[in-house]
Design a protein around this motif. Structure first.
Motif, PDB file in Angstrom:
ATOM      1  N   HIS A   1       0.851  -1.192   0.000  1.00 44.11           N
ATOM      2  CA  HIS A   1       0.000   0.000   0.000  1.00 44.11           C
ATOM      3  C   HIS A   1       0.887   1.244   0.000  1.00 44.11           C
ATOM      4  CE1 HIS A   1      -2.963   3.005   1.013  1.00 44.11           C
ATOM      5  NE2 HIS A   1      -3.918   2.109   0.790  1.00 44.11           N
ATOM      6  N   PRO A   2       0.653   2.191  -0.892  1.00 44.13           N
ATOM      7  CA  PRO A   2       1.577   3.337  -1.013  1.00 44.13           C
ATOM      8  C   PRO A   2       1.687   4.172   0.258  1.00 44.13           C
ATOM      9  CG  PRO A   2      -0.413   3.656  -2.340  1.00 44.13           C
ATOM     10  CD  PRO A   2      -0.414   2.229  -1.915  1.00 44.13           C
ATOM     11  N   HIS A   3       0.617   4.294   1.022  1.00 46.92           N
ATOM     12  CA  HIS A   3       0.693   5.112   2.240  1.00 46.92           C
ATOM     13  C   HIS A   3       1.612   4.472   3.273  1.00 46.92           C
ATOM     14  CE1 HIS A   3      -0.434   7.960   5.300  1.00 46.92           C
ATOM     15  NE2 HIS A   3      -0.858   6.992   6.095  1.00 46.92           N
ATOM     16  N   ILE A   4       1.519   3.154   3.423  1.00 47.95           N
ATOM     17  CA  ILE A   4       2.395   2.473   4.386  1.00 47.95           C
ATOM     18  C   ILE A   4       3.838   2.483   3.888  1.00 47.95           C
ATOM     19  CG2 ILE A   4       2.859   0.315   5.605  1.00 47.95           C
ATOM     20  CD1 ILE A   4      -0.102  -0.336   5.459  1.00 47.95           C
ATOM     21  N   ARG A   5       4.028   2.260   2.603  1.00 49.60           N
ATOM     22  CA  ARG A   5       5.377   2.277   2.043  1.00 49.60           C
ATOM     23  C   ARG A   5       6.039   3.633   2.252  1.00 49.60           C
ATOM     24  NH1 ARG A   5       5.317   0.351  -4.030  1.00 49.60           N
ATOM     25  NH2 ARG A   5       7.523   0.853  -3.772  1.00 49.60           N
ATOM     26  N   ALA A   6       5.290   4.683   2.037  1.00 47.58           N
ATOM     27  CA  ALA A   6       5.856   6.029   2.190  1.00 47.58           C
ATOM     28  C   ALA A   6       6.233   6.297   3.641  1.00 47.58           C
ATOM     29  CB  ALA A   6       4.862   7.074   1.693  1.00 47.58           C
ATOM     30  N   ALA A   7       5.388   5.848   4.575  1.00 47.72           N
ATOM     31  CA  ALA A   7       5.673   6.070   5.993  1.00 47.72           C
ATOM     32  C   ALA A   7       6.932   5.321   6.425  1.00 47.72           C
ATOM     33  CB  ALA A   7       4.483   5.635   6.839  1.00 47.72           C
ATOM     34  N   VAL A   8       7.085   4.085   5.945  1.00 49.71           N
ATOM     35  CA  VAL A   8       8.263   3.296   6.293  1.00 49.71           C
ATOM     36  C   VAL A   8       9.520   3.903   5.662  1.00 49.71           C
ATOM     37  CG1 VAL A   8       9.380   1.042   6.024  1.00 49.71           C
ATOM     38  CG2 VAL A   8       6.960   1.171   6.672  1.00 49.71           C
ATOM     39  N   ALA A   9       9.428   4.340   4.406  1.00 46.88           N
ATOM     40  CA  ALA A   9      10.589   4.942   3.737  1.00 46.88           C
ATOM     41  C   ALA A   9      11.025   6.215   4.459  1.00 46.88           C
ATOM     42  CB  ALA A   9      10.242   5.252   2.287  1.00 46.88           C
ATOM     43  N   GLU A  10      10.071   7.040   4.862  1.00 45.07           N
ATOM     44  CA  GLU A  10      10.405   8.267   5.579  1.00 45.07           C
ATOM     45  C   GLU A  10      11.077   7.957   6.915  1.00 45.07           C
ATOM     46  OE1 GLU A  10       8.172  12.199   7.483  1.00 45.07           O
ATOM     47  OE2 GLU A  10       7.044  10.785   6.236  1.00 45.07           O
ATOM     48  N   GLN A  11      10.541   6.960   7.633  1.00 43.25           N
ATOM     49  CA  GLN A  11      11.133   6.599   8.924  1.00 43.25           C
ATOM     50  C   GLN A  11      12.510   5.969   8.742  1.00 43.25           C
ATOM     51  OE1 GLN A  11       9.882   7.346  11.986  1.00 43.25           O
ATOM     52  NE2 GLN A  11      11.852   6.591  12.734  1.00 43.25           N
ATOM     53  N   LEU A  12      12.691   5.215   7.675  1.00 43.87           N
ATOM     54  CA  LEU A  12      13.990   4.590   7.405  1.00 43.87           C
ATOM     55  C   LEU A  12      15.065   5.650   7.204  1.00 43.87           C
ATOM     56  CD1 LEU A  12      15.580   1.962   6.876  1.00 43.87           C
ATOM     57  CD2 LEU A  12      14.918   2.166   4.473  1.00 43.87           C
ATOM     58  N   ASP A  13      14.722   6.727   6.526  1.00 39.62           N
ATOM     59  CA  ASP A  13      15.680   7.809   6.333  1.00 39.62           C
ATOM     60  C   ASP A  13      16.041   8.479   7.652  1.00 39.62           C
ATOM     61  OD1 ASP A  13      15.878   7.466   3.629  1.00 39.62           O
ATOM     62  OD2 ASP A  13      14.374   8.980   3.126  1.00 39.62           O
ATOM     63  N   ARG A  14      15.071   8.545   8.565  1.00 39.61           N
ATOM     64  CA  ARG A  14      15.285   9.271   9.812  1.00 39.61           C
ATOM     65  C   ARG A  14      15.935   8.403  10.888  1.00 39.61           C
ATOM     66  NH1 ARG A  14      10.260  10.321  10.876  1.00 39.61           N
ATOM     67  NH2 ARG A  14      10.214  12.221   9.621  1.00 39.61           N
ATOM     68  N   MET A  15      15.398   7.180  11.082  1.00 41.24           N
ATOM     69  CA  MET A  15      15.887   6.336  12.178  1.00 41.24           C
ATOM     70  C   MET A  15      15.213   4.970  12.095  1.00 41.24           C
ATOM     71  SD  MET A  15      15.561   7.024  16.298  1.00 41.24           S
ATOM     72  CE  MET A  15      13.770   7.207  16.192  1.00 41.24           C
ATOM     73  N   PRO A  16      15.922   3.953  11.616  1.00 41.31           N
ATOM     74  CA  PRO A  16      15.295   2.633  11.513  1.00 41.31           C
ATOM     75  C   PRO A  16      15.055   1.976  12.858  1.00 41.31           C
ATOM     76  CG  PRO A  16      17.578   2.523  10.832  1.00 41.31           C
ATOM     77  CD  PRO A  16      17.269   3.969  11.018  1.00 41.31           C
ATOM     78  N   HIS A  17      15.966   2.210  13.820  1.00 43.43           N
ATOM     79  CA  HIS A  17      15.782   1.579  15.124  1.00 43.43           C
ATOM     80  C   HIS A  17      16.596   2.308  16.183  1.00 43.43           C
ATOM     81  CE1 HIS A  17      14.756  -1.328  18.130  1.00 43.43           C
ATOM     82  NE2 HIS A  17      16.009  -1.618  18.368  1.00 43.43           N
ATOM     83  N   VAL A  18      16.058   2.291  17.394  1.00 47.33           N
ATOM     84  CA  VAL A  18      16.802   2.712  18.576  1.00 47.33           C
ATOM     85  C   VAL A  18      16.235   1.914  19.749  1.00 47.33           C
ATOM     86  CG1 VAL A  18      15.245   4.640  19.167  1.00 47.33           C
ATOM     87  CG2 VAL A  18      17.642   4.700  19.899  1.00 47.33           C
ATOM     88  N   MET A  19      17.089   1.538  20.675  1.00 50.13           N
ATOM     89  CA  MET A  19      16.628   0.716  21.792  1.00 50.13           C
ATOM     90  C   MET A  19      15.553   1.457  22.596  1.00 50.13           C
ATOM     91  SD  MET A  19      19.918   1.026  24.372  1.00 50.13           S
ATOM     92  CE  MET A  19      19.167   0.068  25.686  1.00 50.13           C
ATOM     93  N   PHE A  20      14.667   0.682  23.239  1.00 51.21           N
ATOM     94  CA  PHE A  20      13.578   1.274  24.006  1.00 51.21           C
ATOM     95  C   PHE A  20      13.847   1.196  25.504  1.00 51.21           C
ATOM     96  CE2 PHE A  20       8.864   1.961  24.646  1.00 51.21           C
ATOM     97  CZ  PHE A  20       8.768   3.070  23.829  1.00 51.21           C
ATOM     98  N   GLY A  21      15.081   0.901  25.853  1.00 50.86           N
ATOM     99  CA  GLY A  21      15.463   0.891  27.259  1.00 50.86           C
ATOM    100  C   GLY A  21      16.104   2.215  27.628  1.00 50.86           C
ATOM    101  N   GLY A  22      15.392   3.045  28.379  1.00 48.37           N
ATOM    102  CA  GLY A  22      15.910   4.352  28.750  1.00 48.37           C
ATOM    103  C   GLY A  22      15.791   5.396  27.668  1.00 48.37           C
ATOM    104  N   LEU A  23      15.300   4.999  26.497  1.00 51.41           N
ATOM    105  CA  LEU A  23      15.076   5.911  25.380  1.00 51.41           C
ATOM    106  C   LEU A  23      13.643   5.715  24.886  1.00 51.41           C
ATOM    107  CD1 LEU A  23      18.377   5.290  23.366  1.00 51.41           C
ATOM    108  CD2 LEU A  23      17.893   7.240  24.877  1.00 51.41           C
TER     109      LEU A  23
END
Length: 383
Positions: free
Chosen positions: A42-64
């Motif tokens: 779906h283009p809306h989901i693809r666009a959201a994932v692509a935008e987030q990938l450019d910004r930050m694919p992952h960061v730990m959720f412990g203390g952050l």
């Protein structure tokens, strides 16, 4: 030794279609185990994932923390009925169930109650493939029977569907309830147990016998688990959502009172971005109306199969259509015939079922149901 058909290589997906490496296209009748609810890519989901990938694919959720996870938690809490408002993220449905079971056990321990260490679940149930989740599945359904000796013993009882069944359930709880931490149930549909449906009143009577489960049943549980279509079939993500009352049992100056569970990819920003985009689609596109339209189509299209020799039942609930058979010894034959008919359908246990994407168009849905009835008709004639 029985031969196993090799998996079909897939080159691409789009909408309600699976494109095989050899160029054939199959209409997907089960939306990748009912996760691709908006169709593939779906283009809306693809666009959201692509935008987030450019910004930050992952960061730990412990203390952050990260904005997509916080936004998703708020939205889930807003959608679910009060007092379900405390969200714990993980990466799969099985793990979400493990966390829910762990929460229920520790809820009692944190309140100084010892001995409530078992769960009530129901015959025909399926809750996942990890060890605690396996223990609350139906022990006779076959997927986990090999592990019987290694699994904790739980209370597995018939699902009460009438007054007599509820009376038997109440009697069972009265006799064995002192060691019960919680009751776990699939609302309205026992999925991997054979797409067995039950009416909303079943959940209401269960809750009345305990305290009250959700959605069309208008019943609110203490803990609910979510996964499958949470990200629209794009990324692995799950959530265990608890009530404020359960959450508050873990608030203490004593570090041992905290829920010690920390999946490495907990609240993965990419997955949370996909889930937020999926929720956008549920909010702005007519998914419930589409589900009702699919329900009407399935009910009309599959009903003639009821008269076929060897068909035990035909049933439909929402966008789920089921033809139950009396003999599934020719399962590989059925699978091959469905592929030959241009559809992807995965019979199991004693059922042939479909759970198509809610966005499937009328032409593809018609081809899917025609294939379903044609193949089952051929099976009936040749059995």
């Amino acid at each position: 030794m029985a031969t196993v058909s090799p998996p079909l290589p897939v080159a691409a997906t789009r909408g309600s279609r699976i494109v095989l490496a050899d160029g054939r296209e199959l209409i997907d009748g089960i939306a990748s185990w009912w996760t691709a609810c908006h169709g593939y890519n779906h283009p809306h989901i693809r666009a959201a994932v692509a935008e987030q990938l450019d910004r930050m694919p992952h960061v730990m959720f412990g203390g952050l923390a990260n904005e997509p996870a916080l936004r998703l938690a708020r939205r889930l809490a807003g959608i679910l009925p009060d007092p379900l408002g405390r969200v714990f993220f993980s990466e799969s449905g099985s793990v979400a169930v493990e966390i829910a079971l762990k929460m229920a056990l520790q809820y009692w321990l944190n309140q100084g109650v010892r001995g409530r260490h078992r769960f009530v679940s129901f015959q025909g149930a399926y809750h996942g493939d990890t060890f605690a989740a396996m223990s609350v599945c139906d022990p006779e359904e076959g997927m986990h029977s090999l592990f019987a000796g290694a699994l904790p013993k739980q209370h597995v009882v018939p699902l009460p569907e009438d007054e007599a069944g509820m009376a038997a359930f109440d009697t069972y709880l009265a006799r064995h309830g002192e060691d019960v931490a919680a009751v776990i149930v699939e609302p309205l549909v026992q999925g991997a147990g054979g797409m067995r449906f039950h009416v909303p009143e079943t959940l209401r009577t269960l809750r009345a016998g305990l305290r009250q489960a959700r959605s069309s049943a208008q019943v609110v549980p203490d803990i609910v688990t979510l996964s499958k279509a949470l990200t629209g079939g794009t990324m692995a993500l799950a959530a265990t959502v608890a009530s404020d009352r359960v959450f508050e049992a873990f608030l203490s100056d004593d570090a041992d009172a905290a829920l010690m569970h920390g999946p490495t990819f907990m609240a993965n920003p990419l997955a949370c971005a996909a889930a937020n985009a999926s929720l956008d689609l549920f909010e702005r596109e007519p998914r419930l109306a589409q589900a009702r339209a699919i329900e009407g189509h399935l009910a009309a299209a599959l009903e003639p199969a009821r008269e076929l020799r060897g068909v035990v039942d035909v049933r439909v609930k929402g966008a789920i259509g089921v033809i139950q058979l009396d003999d599934m010894r020719r399962i590989d034959w059925l699978k091959a015939r469905f592929v030959d008919a241009g559809v992807w359908v995965r019979p199991f246990a004693d059922i042939v079922y479909v759970t198509p994407a809610l966005t499937i168009d009328e032409a593809d849905l018609t081809r899917l149901t025609d294939a379903l009835t044609d193949v089952v008709t051929a099976w009936s004639r040749e059995r």
